[in-house]
Design an enzyme around this catalytic site. Structure first.
Site, PDB file in Angstrom:
ATOM      1  N   ALA A  31       0.851  -1.191   0.000  1.00 44.35           N
ATOM      2  CA  ALA A  31       0.000   0.000   0.000  1.00 44.35           C
ATOM      3  C   ALA A  31       0.882   1.235   0.000  1.00 44.35           C
ATOM      4  CB  ALA A  31      -0.915   0.003   1.224  1.00 44.35           C
ATOM      5  N   VAL A  32       0.629   2.124  -0.952  1.00 42.95           N
ATOM      6  CA  VAL A  32       1.317   3.412  -1.034  1.00 42.95           C
ATOM      7  C   VAL A  32       0.237   4.484  -1.017  1.00 42.95           C
ATOM      8  CG1 VAL A  32       2.738   4.922  -2.474  1.00 42.95           C
ATOM      9  CG2 VAL A  32       3.300   2.487  -2.283  1.00 42.95           C
ATOM     10  N   GLU A  51      -0.111 -12.121  -5.872  1.00 40.35           N
ATOM     11  CA  GLU A  51      -1.293 -12.064  -6.722  1.00 40.35           C
ATOM     12  C   GLU A  51      -1.750 -10.619  -6.766  1.00 40.35           C
ATOM     13  OE1 GLU A  51      -4.925 -13.128  -3.709  1.00 40.35           O
ATOM     14  OE2 GLU A  51      -3.851 -14.783  -4.601  1.00 40.35           O
ATOM     15  N   ASN A  71      -5.665  -3.957 -12.121  1.00 41.28           N
ATOM     16  CA  ASN A  71      -4.769  -2.983 -11.506  1.00 41.28           C
ATOM     17  C   ASN A  71      -3.521  -2.796 -12.370  1.00 41.28           C
ATOM     18  OD1 ASN A  71      -3.144  -1.433  -9.841  1.00 41.28           O
ATOM     19  ND2 ASN A  71      -3.737  -2.511  -7.974  1.00 41.28           N
ATOM     20  N   TYR A  75       5.135  -4.394 -10.724  1.00 38.13           N
ATOM     21  CA  TYR A  75       5.666  -5.736 -10.486  1.00 38.13           C
ATOM     22  C   TYR A  75       6.464  -6.243 -11.688  1.00 38.13           C
ATOM     23  CZ  TYR A  75       2.562  -5.606  -6.450  1.00 38.13           C
ATOM     24  OH  TYR A  75       1.932  -5.261  -5.278  1.00 38.13           O
TER      25      TYR A  75
END
Length: 141
Positions: free
Chosen positions: A59-60, A92, A97, A104
């Site tokens: 989470a950012v 996952e 997104n 990633y």
């Protein structure tokens, strides 16, 4: 960062999957197989066991995105995974997104599979999960 702060950040970032609670973050932090990579505006929770490392959540804060913080947190995850003797890493991510998938991919992960209809959004529609993985070595990014 406290479990309460982690949960507040997670809630600012996610509706699907549902945000984690302070108790869930506290549980992960108490587990010796789990670890956190933290920054003032971001947190990543990982787990390493039996030669594999799993990126559980990243989470950012919305205001801190697109400044390299996510990449920094993933690099910290990969470093810690190697330190814990993981030979591979996986995660996952929602197929919807695109920003996370790009992050990633840029940090060495590749799509290894798909879980159809894995995530259910609050409005009822379902999204696939992409499974992403990478082999780890002492010299990989």
């Amino acid at each position: 960062m406290t479990p309460e702060a982690m949960a507040a950040l997670h809630a600012a970032c996610f509706t699907t999957p549902r945000p984690w609670t302070p108790a869930e973050f506290a549980g992960f932090l108490a587990d010796p197989l789990c670890f956190a990579v933290q920054a003032p505006a971001g947190v990543l929770i990982g787990r390493a066991v039996a030669g594999e490392a799993e990126l559980l959540t990243l989470a950012v804060a919305p205001a801190a995105r697109r400044a390299g913080l996510g990449r920094h947190l993933v690099a910290g995850f990969l470093t810690e995974a190697r330190a814990r003797h993981a030979d591979s890493a996986f995660l996952e991510v929602s197929a919807e997104n695109a920003a996370a998938i790009a992050l990633y991919t840029a940090t060495g992960f590749a799509v290894a599979g798909r879980r159809k209809g894995y995530y259910q959004h609050p409005d009822g529609h379902r999204a696939d999960a992409l499974l992403m993985a990478q082999a780890l070595s002492a010299t990989s990014p």
